[in-house]
Scaffold this motif. Structure first.
Motif, mmCIF file in Angstrom:
data_model
loop_
_atom_site.group_PDB
_atom_site.id
_atom_site.type_symbol
_atom_site.label_atom_id
_atom_site.label_comp_id
_atom_site.label_asym_id
_atom_site.label_seq_id
_atom_site.Cartn_x
_atom_site.Cartn_y
_atom_site.Cartn_z
ATOM 1 N N VAL A 9 0.844 -1.186 0.000
ATOM 2 C CA VAL A 9 0.000 0.000 0.000
ATOM 3 C C VAL A 9 0.885 1.244 0.000
ATOM 4 C CG1 VAL A 9 -1.755 1.321 1.239
ATOM 5 C CG2 VAL A 9 -1.854 -1.175 1.232
ATOM 6 N N VAL A 10 0.566 2.190 -0.877
ATOM 7 C CA VAL A 10 1.304 3.451 -0.941
ATOM 8 C C VAL A 10 0.296 4.591 -0.913
ATOM 9 C CG1 VAL A 10 2.872 4.883 -2.310
ATOM 10 C CG2 VAL A 10 3.122 2.382 -2.329
ATOM 11 N N THR A 11 0.522 5.575 -0.057
ATOM 12 C CA THR A 11 -0.263 6.806 -0.095
ATOM 13 C C THR A 11 0.611 7.906 -0.693
ATOM 14 O OG1 THR A 11 0.387 7.376 2.176
ATOM 15 C CG2 THR A 11 -1.675 6.168 1.889
ATOM 16 N N TYR A 12 -0.009 8.806 -1.447
ATOM 17 C CA TYR A 12 0.779 9.846 -2.109
ATOM 18 C C TYR A 12 -0.098 11.048 -2.430
ATOM 19 C CZ TYR A 12 -1.328 8.099 -6.491
ATOM 20 O OH TYR A 12 -2.207 7.722 -7.475
ATOM 21 N N LYS A 13 0.557 12.176 -2.699
ATOM 22 C CA LYS A 13 -0.136 13.395 -3.108
ATOM 23 C C LYS A 13 0.139 13.617 -4.585
ATOM 24 C CE LYS A 13 -0.415 16.707 -0.155
ATOM 25 N NZ LYS A 13 -1.894 16.785 0.073
ATOM 26 N N GLY A 14 -0.906 13.876 -5.343
ATOM 27 C CA GLY A 14 -0.758 14.072 -6.770
ATOM 28 C C GLY A 14 0.053 15.310 -7.103
ATOM 29 N N ASP A 15 0.753 15.254 -8.256
ATOM 30 C CA ASP A 15 1.501 16.427 -8.709
ATOM 31 C C ASP A 15 1.163 16.830 -10.142
ATOM 32 O OD1 ASP A 15 2.788 14.543 -10.273
ATOM 33 O OD2 ASP A 15 4.716 14.680 -9.226
ATOM 34 N N TYR A 98 -3.944 14.092 -9.856
ATOM 35 C CA TYR A 98 -4.265 15.522 -9.935
ATOM 36 C C TYR A 98 -3.438 16.272 -8.894
ATOM 37 C CZ TYR A 98 -7.169 19.706 -10.452
ATOM 38 O OH TYR A 98 -7.621 20.973 -10.705
ATOM 39 N N ASN A 99 -2.934 17.411 -9.266
ATOM 40 C CA ASN A 99 -2.055 18.183 -8.384
ATOM 41 C C ASN A 99 -2.713 18.505 -7.038
ATOM 42 O OD1 ASN A 99 0.318 19.561 -7.728
ATOM 43 N ND2 ASN A 99 -0.554 21.517 -8.378
#
Length: 208
Positions: A9-15, A98-99
């Motif tokens: 599992v990976v959580t991330y913020k869009g760029d 999405y950013n």
């Protein structure tokens, strides 16, 4: 789950950057990926699978777990790039990158004797699928035409010759029992109904 050899599992913020390289710690190449935006409503789970496009160019295609649509071809999902043992490539779609939006990625891979990410083409008659173990959980979908997702498991009933109850994750209906869909063996399953239409493509995830 985090320690399991076939799941990460990976959580991330869009760029919003095309070709973004998202690192993961699966330590093998993902064969199925689920992606979901966490910070905005209205977007479903995006699904990538090594069996899309009949296994030819799978990471140019995608499915959505929340609907029954056939696979789509959209380069802004995975940037038309196959994942590697260290990174998942993302496109610019708001569904995946999405950013400033927050996302979660779930990555699956086969583990010998434990789990199998696979696909096949229907023949129109009973069809054997080898997993290398006795499946107790089967997650399956026809990809070449619109059809629901289906979940079967041995706790609710997955017995050869008996009707197999199923749930559909793209629907909110209770479980349904209509037919015997599979004959289960110690090395896999035989498809006996519904999931063997001639020349139709299917993907599945099976677990022991």
């Amino acid at each position: 789950w985090k320690r399991h050899a076939g799941f990460d599992v990976v959580t991330y913020k869009g760029d919003g950057v095309a070709g973004r390289q998202l690192p993961h710690s699966l330590n093998k190449t993902p064969e199925m990926v689920w992606l979901k935006v966490r910070s905005h409503a209205g977007a479903g789970f995006i699904v990538g699978h090594k069996g899309l496009d009949g296994g030819n160019a799978p990471w140019t295609h995608f499915l959505a777990l929340n609907n029954s649509d056939a696979e789509g071809d959209l380069h802004t999902i995975f940037n038309d790039t196959a994942p590697t043992s260290t990174h998942l490539t993302l496109g610019t779609s708001s569904w995946v990158n999405y950013n400033t939006r927050d996302y979660i990625a779930m990555l699956f891979a086969s583990v010998e004797g434990i789990s199998k990410v696979g696909y096949y083409t229907g023949t129109g008659s009973n069809q054997s699928v080898t997993t290398g173990f006795q499946p107790r959980f089967i997650f399956i979908k026809r990809t070449s035409y619109a059809e629901d997702w289906f979940i079967f498991d041995s706790l609710r009933g997955l017995v050869s010759g008996s009707p197999d109850p199923y749930l559909r994750p793209n629907e909110n209906a209770v479980q349904t029992t209509t037919a015997s869909f599979f004959d289960i063996s110690s090395t896999g399953f035989t498809v006996t109904a519904n999931f063997t239409n001639n020349a139709n493509n299917y993907i599945y995830y099976a677990h022991a």
